[in-house]
Design a protein around this motif. Structure first.
Motif, mmCIF file in Angstrom:
data_model
loop_
_atom_site.group_PDB
_atom_site.id
_atom_site.type_symbol
_atom_site.label_atom_id
_atom_site.label_comp_id
_atom_site.label_asym_id
_atom_site.label_seq_id
_atom_site.Cartn_x
_atom_site.Cartn_y
_atom_site.Cartn_z
ATOM 1 N N GLY A 1 12.280 -7.570 8.952
ATOM 2 C CA GLY A 1 12.334 -6.648 7.812
ATOM 3 C C GLY A 1 13.745 -6.696 7.265
ATOM 4 N N PRO A 2 13.990 -6.083 6.077
ATOM 5 C CA PRO A 2 15.313 -6.180 5.471
ATOM 6 C C PRO A 2 16.415 -5.811 6.463
ATOM 7 C CG PRO A 2 13.806 -5.033 4.042
ATOM 8 C CD PRO A 2 13.080 -5.243 5.333
ATOM 9 N N PRO A 3 17.531 -6.553 6.471
ATOM 10 C CA PRO A 3 17.907 -7.612 5.535
ATOM 11 C C PRO A 3 17.492 -9.010 5.990
ATOM 12 C CG PRO A 3 19.758 -7.117 6.922
ATOM 13 C CD PRO A 3 18.638 -6.229 7.402
ATOM 14 N N CYS A 4 16.644 -9.119 7.005
ATOM 15 C CA CYS A 4 16.248 -10.445 7.492
ATOM 16 C C CYS A 4 15.487 -11.197 6.404
ATOM 17 C CB CYS A 4 15.386 -10.294 8.742
ATOM 18 S SG CYS A 4 14.811 -11.862 9.372
ATOM 19 N N GLU A 5 15.887 -12.434 6.149
ATOM 20 C CA GLU A 5 15.259 -13.235 5.090
ATOM 21 C C GLU A 5 14.489 -14.430 5.661
ATOM 22 O OE1 GLU A 5 15.179 -12.675 1.898
ATOM 23 O OE2 GLU A 5 16.738 -11.198 1.532
ATOM 24 N N LEU A 6 14.352 -14.471 7.009
ATOM 25 C CA LEU A 6 13.718 -15.650 7.609
ATOM 26 C C LEU A 6 12.269 -15.815 7.141
ATOM 27 C CD1 LEU A 6 15.061 -15.317 11.269
ATOM 28 C CD2 LEU A 6 15.841 -16.865 9.499
ATOM 29 N N GLY A 7 11.541 -14.686 7.007
ATOM 30 C CA GLY A 7 10.144 -14.747 6.552
ATOM 31 C C GLY A 7 10.067 -15.317 5.145
ATOM 32 N N ALA A 8 10.961 -14.847 4.279
ATOM 33 C CA ALA A 8 10.967 -15.324 2.890
ATOM 34 C C ALA A 8 11.344 -16.801 2.832
ATOM 35 C CB ALA A 8 11.953 -14.491 2.073
ATOM 36 N N GLN A 9 12.289 -17.190 3.676
ATOM 37 C CA GLN A 9 12.710 -18.591 3.682
ATOM 38 C C GLN A 9 11.597 -19.494 4.210
ATOM 39 O OE1 GLN A 9 16.259 -17.783 5.898
ATOM 40 N NE2 GLN A 9 17.590 -17.984 4.121
ATOM 41 N N MET A 10 10.883 -18.998 5.224
ATOM 42 C CA MET A 10 9.755 -19.769 5.765
ATOM 43 C C MET A 10 8.671 -19.917 4.692
ATOM 44 S SD MET A 10 8.229 -21.378 8.130
ATOM 45 C CE MET A 10 8.844 -21.083 9.755
ATOM 46 N N ALA A 11 8.408 -18.830 3.972
ATOM 47 C CA ALA A 11 7.388 -18.861 2.914
ATOM 48 C C ALA A 11 7.777 -19.868 1.832
ATOM 49 C CB ALA A 11 7.230 -17.468 2.305
ATOM 50 N N GLU A 12 9.057 -19.872 1.514
ATOM 51 C CA GLU A 12 9.546 -20.815 0.499
ATOM 52 C C GLU A 12 9.336 -22.252 0.970
ATOM 53 O OE1 GLU A 12 13.677 -21.660 -1.926
ATOM 54 O OE2 GLU A 12 13.657 -20.219 -0.308
ATOM 55 N N GLU A 13 9.603 -22.487 2.254
ATOM 56 C CA GLU A 13 9.421 -23.820 2.835
ATOM 57 C C GLU A 13 7.953 -24.251 2.745
ATOM 58 O OE1 GLU A 13 11.817 -25.818 3.841
ATOM 59 O OE2 GLU A 13 10.305 -27.332 4.310
ATOM 60 N N LEU A 14 7.046 -23.317 3.078
ATOM 61 C CA LEU A 14 5.612 -23.639 3.026
ATOM 62 C C LEU A 14 5.177 -23.927 1.589
ATOM 63 C CD1 LEU A 14 4.231 -20.981 5.533
ATOM 64 C CD2 LEU A 14 4.450 -23.437 5.894
ATOM 65 N N LEU B 1 7.001 -25.189 -0.710
ATOM 66 C CA LEU B 1 7.487 -26.527 -1.065
ATOM 67 C C LEU B 1 6.588 -27.622 -0.486
ATOM 68 C CD1 LEU B 1 11.331 -26.013 -0.590
ATOM 69 C CD2 LEU B 1 10.126 -26.352 -2.742
ATOM 70 N N ARG B 2 5.846 -27.262 0.574
ATOM 71 C CA ARG B 2 4.921 -28.232 1.174
ATOM 72 C C ARG B 2 3.537 -28.145 0.545
ATOM 73 N NH1 ARG B 2 6.471 -29.370 6.984
ATOM 74 N NH2 ARG B 2 8.700 -29.051 6.944
ATOM 75 N N ASP B 3 3.483 -27.496 -0.603
ATOM 76 C CA ASP B 3 2.251 -27.454 -1.410
ATOM 77 C C ASP B 3 1.164 -26.541 -0.875
ATOM 78 O OD1 ASP B 3 3.051 -28.794 -3.570
ATOM 79 O OD2 ASP B 3 2.296 -30.762 -2.918
ATOM 80 N N PHE B 4 1.490 -25.634 0.032
ATOM 81 C CA PHE B 4 0.518 -24.601 0.384
ATOM 82 C C PHE B 4 0.491 -23.619 -0.777
ATOM 83 C CE2 PHE B 4 1.505 -26.163 4.656
ATOM 84 C CZ PHE B 4 0.229 -26.282 5.183
ATOM 85 N N LYS B 5 -0.699 -23.303 -1.257
ATOM 86 C CA LYS B 5 -0.804 -22.483 -2.473
ATOM 87 C C LYS B 5 -0.781 -20.990 -2.156
ATOM 88 C CE LYS B 5 -1.620 -26.100 -5.140
ATOM 89 N NZ LYS B 5 -0.413 -26.895 -5.095
ATOM 90 N N LYS B 6 -1.431 -20.593 -1.056
ATOM 91 C CA LYS B 6 -1.579 -19.158 -0.777
ATOM 92 C C LYS B 6 -0.530 -18.742 0.271
ATOM 93 C CE LYS B 6 -6.060 -17.866 -0.764
ATOM 94 N NZ LYS B 6 -7.507 -17.917 -0.417
ATOM 95 N N VAL B 7 0.670 -18.514 -0.213
ATOM 96 C CA VAL B 7 1.771 -18.161 0.692
ATOM 97 C C VAL B 7 2.321 -16.792 0.306
ATOM 98 C CG1 VAL B 7 4.036 -18.834 1.559
ATOM 99 C CG2 VAL B 7 2.391 -20.593 0.942
ATOM 100 N N ALA B 8 2.545 -15.958 1.301
ATOM 101 C CA ALA B 8 3.074 -14.624 1.010
ATOM 102 C C ALA B 8 4.113 -14.221 2.047
ATOM 103 C CB ALA B 8 1.943 -13.607 0.992
#
Lengths: 181, 141
Positions: A134-147, A149-156
């Motif tokens: 949870g805030p301020p941790c950004e690891l979840g958001a960074q992981m989602a961004e990575e996914l 970029l790998r063309d997964f469409k349903k990422v949250a």
């Protein structure tokens, strides 16, 4: 010779004045600037009506990313009930083993390249929901961004993370590993 | 004579190290002020309004004073401000540790899992305070 204390005081005032001037001007135009208010701004979620439609861009780590969805606890619960979800705990292995959201698998963001095979086998028809503390941790958001970029469409991203989950769900966390299920 | 030049070298090295630490710490926070605000808020010391002001101003104060210290201009003023800041850091980190808060320090990283509060962080801040104290005393000579 000892320096004149009034001279030092004058210099301190000039430094403080310049600092305030520069910092507030930069904050005004900064994409991740702080909102100056008396109340802490609430976390921003997408509304249910746009949940499965074209979603707004969210800012992660100062950069505009490709449409990663931020979901609330209520939206997460709905996805869990409908079993349309693969939860991904992006924290370290230690944090994950101490307690995680039931059903979540652990892909530590900082070592995600060790989990290439597991990531490539993620279901494309389910929502891949990433979280961390949870805030301020950004690891979840960074992981989602990575996914994304790998063309997964349903990422949250569940930005509230494990801390928000514990607040809502009391002690409903699982211990140990669920990877490989 | 030798002693004096050794002291000068020591003073110069200490100044570069302390200035470098503050400039680095400030730049990291300037890049992501919103995350730094979350870190400051986690200490549960200040009301949100002051948290926001701190998150905006503190990183720039670190950088500007660091640059002044690095260049040797207004040394006494900049080292006195940094001395005050490092004193506040010691108090904040120690009070968070005493209160048993399991939070990130927010010292040199504002994202990810960061560096947790603990005795080693308090010692680190005390050493920084001591270094600033030496620099301030020497700037008055």
């Amino acid at each position: 010779m000892k320096k004149n204390s009034s001279e030092i005081g004058k210099q301190i005032l000039i430094i403080l004045f310049l600092t305030f001037l520069v910092s507030f001007c930069v904050n005004f135009i900064h994409p991740r600037g702080v909102t100056i208010s008396f109340q802490k701004p609430p976390l921003q979620f997408v509304s249910d009506s746009v949940f499965a439609e074209t979603l707004p861009q969210v800012s992660i780590g100062g950069e505009e990313t490709q449409e990663v969805t931020v979901i609330s606890y209520e939206q997460l619960i709905r996805l869990l009930k409908e079993k349309e979800i693969q939860l991904i705990d992006a924290r370290s292995k230690e944090g994950y083993l101490e307690g995680h959201i039931p059903g979540a698998i652990n892909i530590p963001y900082e070592q995600y390249f060790d989990y290439e095979e597991q990531i490539s086998n993620f279901p494309e028809d389910k929502w891949l929901v990433c979280y961390c503390d949870g805030p301020p941790c950004e690891l979840g958001a960074q992981m989602a961004e990575e996914l994304k970029l790998r063309d997964f469409k349903k990422v949250a991203v569940y930005r509230g993370g494990i801390n928000d989950w514990k607040q809502h769900a009391s002690l409903a966390v699982s211990e140990g590993s669920e990877n490989g299920k | 004579m030798e002693n004096r030049s050794a002291l000068k070298v020591f003073d110069w090295v200490l100044r570069m190290v302390v200035a470098g630490i503050f400039i680095y710490a400030g730049v990291i926070k300037i890049l992501n002020p919103a995350s730094f605000a979350d870190q400051v808020d986690n200490y549960r010391i200040l009301p949100y309004f002051l948290v926001a002001i701190t998150a905006v101003v503190l990183p720039w104060l670190e950088v500007i004073c660091g640059i002044l210290l690095l260049t040797g201009r207004w040394r006494a003023a900049s080292s006195l401000i940094l001395l005050g800041l490092s004193f506040i850091f010691v108090l904040a980190v120690a009070s968070a540790m005493i209160r048993g808060l399991d939070i990130n320090c927010g010292c040199f990283s504002v994202e990810g899992e960061g560096e947790k509060i603990g005795a080693s962080k308090v010692i680190e801040d005390v050493l920084l305070f001591a270094a600033n104290f030496v620099l301030f005393r020497r700037s008055l000579k």
